[in-house]
Design an enzyme around this catalytic site. Structure first.
Site, short mmCIF file in Angstrom:
data_model
loop_
_atom_site.label_atom_id
_atom_site.label_comp_id
_atom_site.label_asym_id
_atom_site.label_seq_id
_atom_site.Cartn_x
_atom_site.Cartn_y
_atom_site.Cartn_z
N GLU A 276 3.73 -10.12 -3.86
CA GLU A 276 4.97 -9.48 -3.40
C GLU A 276 4.56 -8.26 -2.60
O GLU A 276 3.90 -7.37 -3.11
CB GLU A 276 5.84 -9.11 -4.61
N CYS B 117 10.20 -1.32 -3.49
CA CYS B 117 10.03 -2.35 -2.46
C CYS B 117 11.38 -2.89 -2.01
O CYS B 117 11.50 -3.42 -0.91
CB CYS B 117 9.14 -3.48 -2.97
#
Length: 1002
Positions: free
Chosen positions: A762, A796
């Site tokens: 990720e 994020c």
């Protein structure tokens, strides 16, 4: 619940008189025709809307959603377009009259414009049934009319959503102006007995009602001291001016989370010598709250100590739907009664308690239920309560006939009268419409001529309405279901105290040394690094040993050795270890929150959400592995086929610093529960938190060698483990640069390697929120600010771009700037702070370089002063940003927001999709077609509509993106564990010499 003794006591003392008065009042309310008795063809459109929504639940939902949207729409064309979209929903059965005005294909056509004008006029007419006026001049006309009818009033300003400090200051000033103008008008009134005079005593001719949260934009139960200081400074100004003018102030009650802090602030403020003797003030309690009776008992005791009576407005409550939804989503105990009858019953108990203590608290009985008002009248008349200490209250436009009947009986009636523009008043209007059209509403049941005996009967509470909790604990019977862990409710004083104590204790433990865990033993290392508090760069959180390459090899060998037995351990045994770890995390929640706060600069509520997520990962993956472990059978005559999974082998987990506990836990326990031996290499700046996770896993019973804590330099130890021939899975969360490098390294086949490595990565995003012209700007501004500047933009999933419809661009930007200015920036362990530091000096330097670039190419809309002593960066907003500009394309990972303009929704989507990333995105819109289009075309892994874009919840919102945002399945989702497993199939021919067992045969 209330004891039977109390119920019987009420019935014996007051019931007979209550029934007589209720009969009298209800007959009076039915004397004249109402909208249900008019000929349908004579009904106005506003009446028709209410009539239709009462008879059709699907239409009710869509109509109220549409009404909520109207004030934001810019033209009749847009109104017509939205009206058609909302009314065309499948669940809606349209009356013929509505079908008629919706019979247009072009929203620009004359029929469409006519429909828009008709429905807009109807909604405005409907709104002004419940709103006393748009301005003070109209309000004064309303007051004059009420006084002629023998009633008094209290005035409330609409638009309680205060999200900036400018708005909070404006709220105070508007009330000061309102009191001034009403006082001037009052000089022309003759004092009227019952309204302005009672027991020979003058009553204030001016009264206003205010909400505490509107006096401070950052009002928060987590920060009782800071919130109290800000609010009280402004309340003192209001109270002093009210005393000079002779005006009364009443304090409203809002959502449940604000209740205890509201009461605490008022109790303390009104005990100050300057205000202690004031009797022209009041508070509010809501009887639909389960703890409201205790609150009333506490207020009576407080009022006795104060020595001067106040007014207590008793209402049933206006946020029932919101409170039940909020508690269910957060897995908290329901604060409200689930049955309407239980609320009515509690209201009657509280009415009796209040009126029997009228010498300490003057009763203001706010209800449109005839029985509720009749009981109050019966008690007041039985006890001969002086008129000064007792009044009835109704909402403007809601209980007109009941109010008139009460006046006729000689009671003082006060009408709660909101005023203001339609846009800020829409939330209030929707609450009134919901109340008017609900099946359980007394007003509706009375209008529909329900038998009087049923309407005025004592409320009967079913025994099922107990203090229920939305369970957050799994059942003890297999199979064990999954329930999300509830975040801490910091409105609860006990929990808030525990959080404060844990933070204080952890601060005493700073500076310790943390060693790697290799093959079940903590080992000394040749090198150590310092982990420092980014809020106070001189504060040492801990020293962490960094493993050497020799120790990395030792850890790998230990994992290989442990794998055989761990692989053979049953899925249920592995799952049980995870559940024990989850329980330990829950027990240590406040301590873990403190470590997260101090090591990575995350404010306590956000740290708490992270711990909840870690707990969820443990419990969810435990349940998921047990599900997968059952495998599947695909059998047919003469052949058995078994589909099952086996662990891959050795997993290397490289975890980030921005979610140092949740993500580290999630990746680690996923690998472990799938049967893989796992090495955790955390980010250097969050290694102490990873050490705490290690403590928990060891205590939970993880075997030696199965899990190992291996902090070390990424470019050395990290690379060594990624490239190692015995590594089977790499689970990584971090930067795109490092993620792509890992992906490339893992693809190389090493000497002796007999498998292909699986990479789960990720790698962040450049996340956008679209705000269209139909958006609720209160909601959008708050949501964008929280998404962009929560944890200093270091999530994020954080919003770094907001794309705004050109028609509302300036209004949105101006409010966003003010909302951001209102944020408090500082040390994360200060409860007044909404935005803390960035992680380290390197991150600060990189972010400041991007800001410098932005200043050269774009218009700087906001930069704020920041404190010293930590790694602070101002929340920064750039406006008029082009989609191709650097700050609109590259991931900055800091509190920098680019605000862009779009001429239409298609362009907004094109801009949003125009980056290398596809992680999260958001849309604020009340246009059904835009919501549907975004769901199809917005290229993100997680799309959030009309809410913040951060804070994904395990199992509810599995998290992860695509494009260059990452590779792999969604964390917290049903297929995440599959990445740590190899599927196998075993096929057996069970025929012997032409025969085979036949299932079910004897």
């Amino acid at each position: 619940m209330v004891s039977q003794t109390n119920t019987n006591k009420t019935d014996r003392r007051y019931e007979s008189k209550t029934q007589d008065i209720a009969q009298e009042l209800i007959k009076s309310t039915r004397q004249n025709s109402n909208i249900f008795n008019r000929m349908r063809e004579q009904m106005r459109w506003d009446d028709k809307i209410l009539d239709w929504t009462m008879s059709n639940p699907g239409l009710r939902v869509q109509m109220f959603r549409f009404i909520d949207t109207i004030p934001a729409l810019q033209s009749k064309t847009e109104i017509a377009h939205h009206f058609q979209q909302y009314m065309s929903a499948e669940a809606v059965e349209l009356p013929n009259a509505l079908k008629g005005i919706l019979n247009f294909s072009d929203p620009d056509s004359f029929p469409a414009q006519t429909a828009a004008a008709t429905i807009t006029k109807a909604v405005e007419t409907l709104a002004y049934k419940y709103i006393a006026g748009e301005n003070i001049a109209e309000v004064i006309k309303t007051i004059d009319r009420l006084r002629k009818q023998g009633m008094t009033y209290t005035i409330d300003l609409l638009g309680e959503a205060v999200i900036t400090e400018n708005e909070a200051q404006d709220y105070l000033q508007r009330y000061l102006d309102l009191m001034e103008q009403l006082t001037q008008k009052a000089q022309t009134w003759k004092r009227v007995e019952g309204i302005d005079l009672a027991d020979g005593e003058d009553l204030p001719q001016v009264q206003v009602s205010v909400k505490l949260t509107a006096f401070y934009s950052q009002f928060d139960p987590l920060d009782p001291v800071g919130s109290k200081a800000q609010v009280c400074d402004r309340l003192r100004i209001l109270l002093r001016r009210a005393a000079e003018l002779g005006a009364a102030i009443h304090f409203d009650m809002e959502q449940y989370r604000y209740k205890d802090l509201t009461l605490a602030i008022l109790k303390e403020l009104l005990m100050e010598s300057e205000f202690r003797s004031r009797t022209d003030l009041g508070m509010t309690l809501q009887a639909y709250l389960r703890d409201s009776y205790q609150d009333l008992q506490d207020l009576i005791a407080w009022a006795k100590e104060r020595g001067h009576p106040l007014t207590l407005r008793l209402v049933k409550g206006a946020y029932w739907d919101q409170e039940t939804i909020n508690s269910e989503q957060n897995h908290w105990q329901q604060p409200v009664y689930n049955q309407k009858a239980a609320t009515d019953h509690n209201y009657e108990r509280m009415t009796q308690l209040l009126l029997e203590n009228h010498e300490y608290l003057c009763g203001a009985i706010g209800s449109h239920n005839v029985r509720s008002q009749a009981l109050a009248c019966a008690i007041a008349e039985t006890l001969k309560i002086p008129p000064r200490r007792f009044e009835m209250q109704v909402l403007y436009g809601m209980g007109d006939k009941l109010a008139q009947a009460l006046v006729k009986r000689g009671h003082r009636v006060r009408v709660y009268s909101p005023y203001g523009k339609l846009l800020p008043g829409m939330a209030y209007l929707i609450r009134r419409l919901l109340e008017n059209t609900a099946n359980s509403s007394f007003l509706r049941q009375n209008q529909e001529n329900k038998p009087i005996e049923e309407l005025i009967a004592p409320p009967i509470v079913e025994s099922t309405d107990t203090d229920s909790v939305t369970s957050s604990k799994p059942s003890t019977h297999p199979p064990i279901p999954f329930f999300n862990a509830p975040d801490t409710d910091y409105a609860d004083t006990k929990r808030r105290t525990k959080a404060e104590e844990a933070l204080s204790q952890v601060k005493k433990e700073l500076g310790k040394t943390y060693l790697p865990l290799i093959d079940g033993e903590y080992q000394e290392t040749p090198n150590y690094i310092d982990s420092r508090n980014p809020s106070r760069e001189t504060e040492l959180v801990g020293q962490v040993g960094q493993i050497s390459l020799e120790q990395a090899e030792q850890a790998m060998n230990a994992a290989k050795s442990a794998f055989k037995s761990w692989k053979a351990t049953s899925a249920s045994e592995r799952a049980e270890i995870l559940r024990r770890a989850a329980d330990l995390m829950e027990q240590r929640r406040h301590e873990l929150n403190a470590w997260i706060c101090l090591e990575v600069g995350k404010i306590i509520p956000q740290a708490d959400g992270e711990v909840s997520e870690a707990i969820d990962f443990c419990r969810y993956y435990a349940s998921e592995m047990e599900r997968l472990a059952t495998g599947k059978n695909y059998d047919l005559a003469g052949e058995n086929n078994r589909y099952f999974y086996q662990p891959k082998g050795i997993a290397v987990v490289i975890s980030p610093w921005n979610f140092p506990f949740a993500i580290a836990t999630g990746m680690t326990v996923a690998a472990l529960v799938a049967g893989n031996c796992t090495l955790l290499k955390p980010a250097a700046t969050s290694s102490v938190i990873a050490a705490k996770l290690t403590e928990i896993l060891v205590e939970a019973g993880i075997p030696s060698g199965v899990f190992q804590y291996v902090p070390g330099k990424g470019s050395e130890v990290g690379t060594y483990l990624v490239e190692h021939k015995d590594t089977h899975v790499i689970a990584f969360t971090g930067s795109r640069e490092v993620g792509c490098r890992i992906y490339a390294q893992a693809a190389k086949l090493q000497p002796g390697q007999k498998h292909l490595k699986r990479v789960i990565a990720e790698m962040g995003g450049k996340n956008a929120i679209i705000v269209d012209e139909s958006a609720d700007l209160d909601q959008a501004v708050v949501g964008v600010a929280q998404s962009a500047f929560g944890y200093s933009g270091q999530k994020c999933s954080a919003c770094s771009r907001v794309i705004v419809a050109s028609s509302i661009y300036n209004a949105f930007l101006a409010r966003l700037i003010e909302a951001t200015k209102s944020l408090n920036v500082g040390a994360a362990d200060n409860p007044s702070i909404q935005m803390g530091p960035v992680i380290d000096p390197q991150a600060r330097k990189r972010i400041l370089e991007y800001i410098a670039q932005g200043k050269e190419a774009n218009e700087l809309a906001l930069e704020m002063s920041i404190p010293e002593g930590g790694y602070y960066v101002s929340p920064t907003i750039f406006s008029e940003v082009n989609p191709d500009d650097t700050i609109a394309q590259e991931e900055i990972f800091g509190p920098v927001l680019a605000v862009m303009k779009a001429d239409n929704f298609a362009q907004a989507l094109s801009i949003a999709n125009g980056t290398d990333y596809a992680l999260t995105g958001g849309l604020y819109s009340r246009t059904p077609s835009h919501i549907e289009q975004a769901s199809r075309e917005f290229e993100v892994g997680n799309l959030y509509i009309n809410r913040t874009i951060t804070g994904a919840i395990v199992a509810r919102q599995p998290f992860g993106g695509f494009k260059l945002s990452g590779v792999g399945s969604k964390a917290g989702g049903p297929d995440y564990l599959l990445q740590f497993l190899d599927p196998r199939v075993v096929t057996e021919n069970i025929q012997r010499q032409g025969f085979a067992p036949i299932e079910g045969a004897e």
